[in-house]
Write a protein that holds these residues in place. Sequence first.
Motif, PDB file in Angstrom:
ATOM      1  N   GLU A  85       0.810  -1.224   0.000  1.00 56.19           N
ATOM      2  CA  GLU A  85       0.000   0.000   0.000  1.00 56.19           C
ATOM      3  C   GLU A  85       0.839   1.267   0.000  1.00 56.19           C
ATOM      4  N   ILE A  86       2.014   1.210   0.629  1.00 53.22           N
ATOM      5  CA  ILE A  86       2.826   2.431   0.750  1.00 53.22           C
ATOM      6  C   ILE A  86       4.118   2.333  -0.058  1.00 53.22           C
ATOM      7  N   SER A  87       4.203   1.374  -0.965  1.00 55.63           N
ATOM      8  CA  SER A  87       5.440   1.177  -1.733  1.00 55.63           C
ATOM      9  C   SER A  87       5.825   2.439  -2.528  1.00 55.63           C
ATOM     10  N   VAL A  88       4.832   3.162  -3.028  1.00 60.33           N
ATOM     11  CA  VAL A  88       5.113   4.399  -3.784  1.00 60.33           C
ATOM     12  C   VAL A  88       5.816   5.418  -2.893  1.00 60.33           C
ATOM     13  N   PHE A  89       5.329   5.577  -1.685  1.00 57.11           N
ATOM     14  CA  PHE A  89       5.931   6.517  -0.732  1.00 57.11           C
ATOM     15  C   PHE A  89       7.346   6.075  -0.378  1.00 57.11           C
ATOM     16  N   LEU A  90       7.553   4.782  -0.185  1.00 58.64           N
ATOM     17  CA  LEU A  90       8.873   4.264   0.182  1.00 58.64           C
ATOM     18  C   LEU A  90       9.894   4.526  -0.921  1.00 58.64           C
ATOM     19  N   GLN A  91       9.498   4.269  -2.153  1.00 54.55           N
ATOM     20  CA  GLN A  91      10.418   4.476  -3.277  1.00 54.55           C
ATOM     21  C   GLN A  91      10.704   5.958  -3.508  1.00 54.55           C
ATOM     22  N   ALA A  92       9.675   6.780  -3.393  1.00 55.71           N
ATOM     23  CA  ALA A  92       9.838   8.215  -3.656  1.00 55.71           C
ATOM     24  C   ALA A  92      10.746   8.888  -2.644  1.00 55.71           C
ATOM     25  N   ASN A  93      10.830   8.320  -1.455  1.00 56.75           N
ATOM     26  CA  ASN A  93      11.619   8.958  -0.395  1.00 56.75           C
ATOM     27  C   ASN A  93      12.870   8.162  -0.016  1.00 56.75           C
ATOM     28  N   ASN A  94      13.306   7.293  -0.925  1.00 54.44           N
ATOM     29  CA  ASN A  94      14.582   6.575  -0.767  1.00 54.44           C
ATOM     30  C   ASN A  94      14.649   5.687   0.482  1.00 54.44           C
ATOM     31  N   PHE A  95      13.557   5.032   0.786  1.00 55.59           N
ATOM     32  CA  PHE A  95      13.564   4.051   1.870  1.00 55.59           C
ATOM     33  C   PHE A  95      13.896   2.673   1.295  1.00 55.59           C
ATOM     34  N   SER A  96      14.774   1.967   1.940  1.00 62.25           N
ATOM     35  CA  SER A  96      15.091   0.598   1.523  1.00 62.25           C
ATOM     36  C   SER A  96      14.960  -0.350   2.712  1.00 62.25           C
ATOM     37  N   ARG A  97      14.540  -1.566   2.405  1.00 63.43           N
ATOM     38  CA  ARG A  97      14.342  -2.542   3.478  1.00 63.43           C
ATOM     39  C   ARG A  97      15.686  -3.049   3.980  1.00 63.43           C
ATOM     40  N   THR A  98      15.888  -2.958   5.296  1.00 61.55           N
ATOM     41  CA  THR A  98      17.151  -3.387   5.900  1.00 61.55           C
ATOM     42  C   THR A  98      16.994  -4.642   6.763  1.00 61.55           C
ATOM     43  N   ALA A  99      15.755  -5.013   7.091  1.00 61.49           N
ATOM     44  CA  ALA A  99      15.561  -6.213   7.920  1.00 61.49           C
ATOM     45  C   ALA A  99      14.165  -6.772   7.705  1.00 61.49           C
ATOM     46  N   GLU A 100      14.076  -8.080   7.736  1.00 57.15           N
ATOM     47  CA  GLU A 100      12.797  -8.772   7.719  1.00 57.15           C
ATOM     48  C   GLU A 100      12.790  -9.747   8.889  1.00 57.15           C
ATOM     49  N   ILE A 101      11.801  -9.616   9.759  1.00 61.71           N
ATOM     50  CA  ILE A 101      11.761 -10.387  11.001  1.00 61.71           C
ATOM     51  C   ILE A 101      10.465 -11.194  11.065  1.00 61.71           C
ATOM     52  N   PHE A 102      10.599 -12.489  11.304  1.00 58.09           N
ATOM     53  CA  PHE A 102       9.411 -13.350  11.409  1.00 58.09           C
ATOM     54  C   PHE A 102       8.580 -12.968  12.632  1.00 58.09           C
ATOM     55  N   HIS A 103       7.244 -13.012  12.466  1.00 57.88           N
ATOM     56  CA  HIS A 103       6.354 -12.693  13.576  1.00 57.88           C
ATOM     57  C   HIS A 103       5.401 -13.838  13.914  1.00 57.88           C
ATOM     58  N   THR A 104       4.628 -14.318  12.943  1.00 57.36           N
ATOM     59  CA  THR A 104       3.657 -15.361  13.234  1.00 57.36           C
ATOM     60  C   THR A 104       3.314 -16.163  11.980  1.00 57.36           C
ATOM     61  N   HIS A 105       2.888 -17.399  12.192  1.00 55.18           N
ATOM     62  CA  HIS A 105       2.388 -18.225  11.088  1.00 55.18           C
ATOM     63  C   HIS A 105       0.906 -17.945  10.803  1.00 55.18           C
ATOM     64  N   PHE A 106       0.269 -17.163  11.671  1.00 53.90           N
ATOM     65  CA  PHE A 106      -1.164 -16.910  11.540  1.00 53.90           C
ATOM     66  C   PHE A 106      -1.440 -15.410  11.466  1.00 53.90           C
ATOM     67  N   PRO A 107      -1.068 -14.776  10.352  1.00 49.40           N
ATOM     68  CA  PRO A 107      -1.348 -13.336  10.197  1.00 49.40           C
ATOM     69  C   PRO A 107      -2.849 -13.095  10.137  1.00 49.40           C
ATOM     70  N   GLU A 108      -3.237 -11.949  10.651  1.00 50.11           N
ATOM     71  CA  GLU A 108      -4.668 -11.635  10.693  1.00 50.11           C
ATOM     72  C   GLU A 108      -4.867 -10.133  10.573  1.00 50.11           C
ATOM     73  N   GLY A 109      -5.655  -9.721   9.592  1.00 48.51           N
ATOM     74  CA  GLY A 109      -5.982  -8.306   9.436  1.00 48.51           C
ATOM     75  C   GLY A 109      -4.743  -7.460   9.205  1.00 48.51           C
ATOM     76  N   ARG A 110      -4.542  -6.477  10.061  1.00 47.74           N
ATOM     77  CA  ARG A 110      -3.420  -5.549   9.920  1.00 47.74           C
ATOM     78  C   ARG A 110      -2.115  -6.125  10.460  1.00 47.74           C
ATOM     79  N   VAL A 111      -2.203  -7.266  11.117  1.00 47.70           N
ATOM     80  CA  VAL A 111      -1.011  -7.922  11.669  1.00 47.70           C
ATOM     81  C   VAL A 111      -0.509  -8.949  10.659  1.00 47.70           C
ATOM     82  N   GLY A 112       0.686  -8.742  10.146  1.00 45.82           N
ATOM     83  CA  GLY A 112       1.241  -9.635   9.135  1.00 45.82           C
ATOM     84  C   GLY A 112       2.076 -10.754   9.717  1.00 45.82           C
ATOM     85  N   GLY A 113       2.554 -11.619   8.844  1.00 46.83           N
ATOM     86  CA  GLY A 113       3.400 -12.725   9.274  1.00 46.83           C
ATOM     87  C   GLY A 113       4.824 -12.303   9.542  1.00 46.83           C
TER      88      GLY A 113
END
Length: 520
Positions: A484-512
Amino acid sequence: MEKIRARLKFGDQGEKVKLRRRKSQLYTRKDESALSDGVLRVAVFSVVFRLINCFLVQTNFVPDEYWQSLEVSHHMVFNYGYLTWEWKAGLRGYTYPLLFAVIFKTLHLINCDSVHLLIWLPRIFQSLLAAFADVKFFSFVRSLEGRDTATWTFFCHLCSWFSWYCCTRTLTNSMETTLTCLALIYFPLPGSKTHCSKTYLTLVALAVIIRPTALIVWFPLLLYHFWQEDDKLRLITHNFIPVGALALVISTAIDCIFYKKWTLVQFNFLKFNIFYSVADFYGSHPWHWYLTQGFPVVIGPHLPLFLHGCSLAFRRYAILLVAIAWTLFIYSLLPHKEFRFIYPVLPFCMIFCGLSLANLKVWRRAAVSVLLVSNLAAALYTGLVHQRGTLDVMTHLHTLCDASRPQTTDVLFLMPCHSTPFYSHVHCPMKMRFLECPPDLGQDGYVEEAARFYSDPLIWLRTSFPYKSSLPSHLVLFNVLEKEISVFLQANNFSRTAEIFHTHFPEGRVGGSIFIYERH
């Protein structure tokens, strides 16, 4: 001669009586020694077990674990951090956070206030207190039902997955349950040899100070005590009133000191929950939720044993069943429901489970095997895997707290509010913000910040940060928001520096998974 023979015979009998007495005393001492050795072994095992329990629970449960305890304690000692709206409205008491504030202050004075000790020492304290309650609970059931039933009750109590999941956490519900377990030991149950009115009432009063809803569990028990007592007037004037009044005075004094004004937390708690229905703001469930989901999940695989134990000791421990049923009934009337709210009745249930196992003969081995396997699987998964990302992300952010970066670091959490702990888990004054969500207390046109953000994330970001100079240095978000916010991230030079596991059962606004983005 006959007199002499009679005296000699009487003397022999006297010696025999003395010998019997000595043997009886010797056996009594041996029994006492065996009992004390047994309790010592239980104590050592309980301490080791709960410490292992503590370090094998590395996941997030609910925000109150941090925001109603550790975050408040950190703010009390180190004078920075964030206090939620309840603390600004005088809705929460400082008695419970004060326990951890003492630990934090001691660490600060001896220059040992590392973030790891700030996180783990309060949990170790909670674990040791739980272990103490475990030992006292074992001794209590042994005095009521004998060693065999006490052993099986202790087994059921320790292998409960929900107790494992909760008892070492810094939740007011955990402390409430520990105090309830200790208070039950001194409560005048039928057959109890350890009852003491002032002791159990003091523990109940402390539980109510820490969490006012503890009165729900204890209301039928207090009525039972009053009904059974011969001298009712003395019970009220010498026990109920003095203990209750002293607890209220002490807790009010503590709150007034830290709020720096006259504050009666208990009154504010009732006012906000009755007049503003604040609890409803955090979600509602159908009336039958505790019967169909809440209680079966909390008691877990013990449920068949509990039902069997109820059939065996329905009359003997009717008051405990009344307390369980009453608690479920009252909480069922409230719209907002959570598993942890009924946690304090779990020790009551374990007595019935222990009675069931003690009376099972043919099926005992199978029942024990099922309990061990099912509870162990649930305990390890919920303690080590499910919802651990929101803690791991704070460990990652702590690496930003070096000598040069806190002044330039600005972290924005684009997540449901209070998803993570805060300054208590980084322990450095770098700038951090999250989407706030105080309830509607009657303001015209009120819309919480989190709701405004999720209604249109891109619009919110563009209006909140119109200039690049105002942008945060880091963004923390669940993976479900990234697209949803990928356009904003690219336009303002944000890059992903970490991906951290959270859950096997994502729900609604809470992702995996949780992503950390850094601006370059």
